[in-house]
Design a protein around this motif. Sequence first.
Motif, mmCIF file in Angstrom:
data_model
loop_
_atom_site.group_PDB
_atom_site.id
_atom_site.type_symbol
_atom_site.label_atom_id
_atom_site.label_comp_id
_atom_site.label_asym_id
_atom_site.label_seq_id
_atom_site.Cartn_x
_atom_site.Cartn_y
_atom_site.Cartn_z
ATOM 1 N N GLU A 1 0.817 10.065 14.656
ATOM 2 C CA GLU A 1 2.149 10.131 14.048
ATOM 3 C C GLU A 1 2.109 10.973 12.765
ATOM 4 N N LYS A 2 3.252 11.453 12.385
ATOM 5 C CA LYS A 2 3.335 12.278 11.184
ATOM 6 C C LYS A 2 3.492 11.367 9.965
ATOM 7 N N ILE A 3 2.369 10.890 9.473
ATOM 8 C CA ILE A 3 2.352 10.028 8.289
ATOM 9 C C ILE A 3 2.058 10.908 7.080
ATOM 10 N N LEU A 4 2.909 10.821 6.074
ATOM 11 C CA LEU A 4 2.853 11.743 4.948
ATOM 12 C C LEU A 4 2.439 11.028 3.667
ATOM 13 N N PRO A 5 1.829 11.773 2.726
ATOM 14 C CA PRO A 5 1.528 11.196 1.417
ATOM 15 C C PRO A 5 2.797 10.686 0.745
ATOM 16 N N GLY A 6 2.714 9.512 0.163
ATOM 17 C CA GLY A 6 3.865 8.897 -0.495
ATOM 18 C C GLY A 6 4.530 7.819 0.327
ATOM 19 N N MET A 7 4.226 7.727 1.649
ATOM 20 C CA MET A 7 4.816 6.683 2.488
ATOM 21 C C MET A 7 4.249 5.304 2.114
ATOM 22 N N TYR A 8 5.102 4.285 2.274
ATOM 23 C CA TYR A 8 4.707 2.916 1.931
ATOM 24 C C TYR A 8 4.301 2.146 3.182
ATOM 25 N N ALA A 9 3.417 1.175 2.953
ATOM 26 C CA ALA A 9 2.915 0.359 4.056
ATOM 27 C C ALA A 9 2.499 -1.009 3.523
ATOM 28 N N ARG A 10 2.118 -1.883 4.452
ATOM 29 C CA ARG A 10 1.533 -3.186 4.108
ATOM 30 C C ARG A 10 0.218 -3.321 4.856
ATOM 31 N N VAL A 11 -0.812 -3.724 4.137
ATOM 32 C CA VAL A 11 -2.137 -3.858 4.738
ATOM 33 C C VAL A 11 -2.481 -5.332 4.855
ATOM 34 N N ASP A 12 -2.945 -5.714 6.035
ATOM 35 C CA ASP A 12 -3.323 -7.091 6.332
ATOM 36 C C ASP A 12 -4.843 -7.169 6.405
ATOM 37 N N PHE A 13 -5.450 -7.813 5.389
ATOM 38 C CA PHE A 13 -6.889 -8.045 5.389
ATOM 39 C C PHE A 13 -7.135 -9.406 6.044
ATOM 40 N N GLY A 14 -7.558 -9.400 7.308
ATOM 41 C CA GLY A 14 -7.830 -10.657 7.989
ATOM 42 C C GLY A 14 -8.992 -11.382 7.333
ATOM 43 N N ALA B 1 0.836 -1.206 0.000
ATOM 44 C CA ALA B 1 0.000 0.000 0.000
ATOM 45 C C ALA B 1 0.869 1.253 0.000
ATOM 46 N N LYS B 2 0.227 2.347 -0.353
ATOM 47 C CA LYS B 2 0.914 3.632 -0.386
ATOM 48 C C LYS B 2 -0.073 4.713 0.048
ATOM 49 N N VAL B 3 0.404 5.650 0.864
ATOM 50 C CA VAL B 3 -0.443 6.769 1.271
ATOM 51 C C VAL B 3 -0.595 7.709 0.078
ATOM 52 N N ILE B 4 -1.827 7.849 -0.395
ATOM 53 C CA ILE B 4 -2.044 8.670 -1.595
ATOM 54 C C ILE B 4 -2.673 10.022 -1.283
ATOM 55 N N ALA B 5 -3.214 10.165 -0.075
ATOM 56 C CA ALA B 5 -3.821 11.452 0.246
ATOM 57 C C ALA B 5 -3.893 11.651 1.752
ATOM 58 N N LYS C 1 -12.112 21.438 4.087
ATOM 59 C CA LYS C 1 -11.121 20.354 4.009
ATOM 60 C C LYS C 1 -10.096 20.664 2.933
ATOM 61 N N ILE C 2 -8.871 20.217 3.189
ATOM 62 C CA ILE C 2 -7.767 20.334 2.232
ATOM 63 C C ILE C 2 -7.249 18.930 1.969
ATOM 64 N N ILE C 3 -7.177 18.558 0.694
ATOM 65 C CA ILE C 3 -6.705 17.227 0.321
ATOM 66 C C ILE C 3 -5.316 17.352 -0.285
ATOM 67 N N LEU C 4 -4.337 16.737 0.370
ATOM 68 C CA LEU C 4 -2.962 16.725 -0.131
ATOM 69 C C LEU C 4 -2.694 15.364 -0.748
ATOM 70 N N PHE C 5 -2.504 15.341 -2.056
ATOM 71 C CA PHE C 5 -2.265 14.089 -2.760
ATOM 72 C C PHE C 5 -0.769 13.786 -2.831
ATOM 73 N N ASP C 6 -0.465 12.520 -3.132
ATOM 74 C CA ASP C 6 0.938 12.104 -3.171
ATOM 75 C C ASP C 6 1.625 12.474 -4.475
ATOM 76 N N SER C 7 0.865 12.899 -5.486
ATOM 77 C CA SER C 7 1.487 13.234 -6.771
ATOM 78 C C SER C 7 0.796 14.444 -7.388
ATOM 79 N N ALA C 8 1.545 15.161 -8.194
ATOM 80 C CA ALA C 8 1.000 16.337 -8.873
ATOM 81 C C ALA C 8 -0.053 15.932 -9.894
ATOM 82 N N ASP C 9 0.119 14.771 -10.513
ATOM 83 C CA ASP C 9 -0.855 14.320 -11.514
ATOM 84 C C ASP C 9 -2.225 14.091 -10.889
ATOM 85 N N THR C 10 -2.241 13.470 -9.701
ATOM 86 C CA THR C 10 -3.521 13.249 -9.027
ATOM 87 C C THR C 10 -4.153 14.572 -8.617
#
Length: 340
Positions: free
Chosen positions: A253-266, A91-95, A106-115
């Motif tokens: 925590e200071k989690i920013l757009p563009g950070m990577y993660a792993r999601v566990d769907f139980g 996964a990746k934080v996209i917004a 509300k202000i939406i900060l996206f992870d890329s200029a294209d989005t």
Amino acid sequence: MNSSFEKIKERISGRGAKAILAFSFLALSILIYLIIGTKTSPIQKSESFRNPEVFGQGNLVSFPSGSGGLSRFSYWTVGVGDADFAVFAPAKVIASIKTSVHSGEKIILFDSADTTQTYAEYRRSRAVALKAFKDLQRIRDMYANQAATGRDVAEAESNLAVAKAESAETESKLRTIGFNPKELDAVKGPSLWLICDVPESQLNDVQKGEEVLIRFSSFPGKDFKGRAEAIGDVVDPALRTVKVRVSLRNPKEKILPGMYARVDFGDPRTSVIVVPNLSIVTVDEKNYVFIKESPGVFRRRRVELGTSGDSKTIVTNGLSEREEIVMEGAILLKSLSFGF
């Protein structure tokens, strides 16, 4: 003296005769053994060492009694029980959704200029479509009061159609990257959005609204709880994955757009059939197991699979309780059954 010599000669002759008789008896015994052994050993050899036989276009494999190949097999008795699998997806934080300290909007900060550009185009096209709709209503009212011509109405209708087409195009772009425009309008901050790429084969194990576990590369050893909010509408033709959007509310925590993660769907399951992965063989994208019908006799059967784990897989169709399947040795049966 002659008489003594004759007696000695007679004793030697008697011993020689006994030796010859004993030797003859031994030779005869060996000959009989060889004759009998020659007649029986080929039968024993053929029973013990003849090759396994394959019947019915590979559907049935039979080993002779006492075959050494049978020692290579181990078995699993099919049963119904509970299973707890997990689907892991990168996964990746996209917004990042925040609230303006001045306007409260509300202000939406996206992870890329294209989005960011795509979302801006969507909002612009939606505003243009809304204006075109209001213009059409106004001109129709004017036409009804003879203050506008039919040409004016036709032009307003054309403008609305073009505006709707442009709005639909930008909405489609947002949906492709995992955003639902209506949810973008309704979202409130502070929160984060992540996009996961879930394999198409595991999509049935992901439920909208389920709670998920999130692990960020930037925060090792720390788990976050989120929620699967939306499942994508299209399948990536190259990767065969579907985008799933996950939300994380009020992170400290200071989690920013563009950070990577792993999601566990139980994915806990009840009353399912689970078999070892060792027992499953795959040929031409079809899955099979080998049923032990009797000692040394195995039947090939096609099965349908569900969720897979590291060592076991759910079988959704093709097996019944108390059937015995081959676990270790399935690869040997595969080569015999399919001829390779």
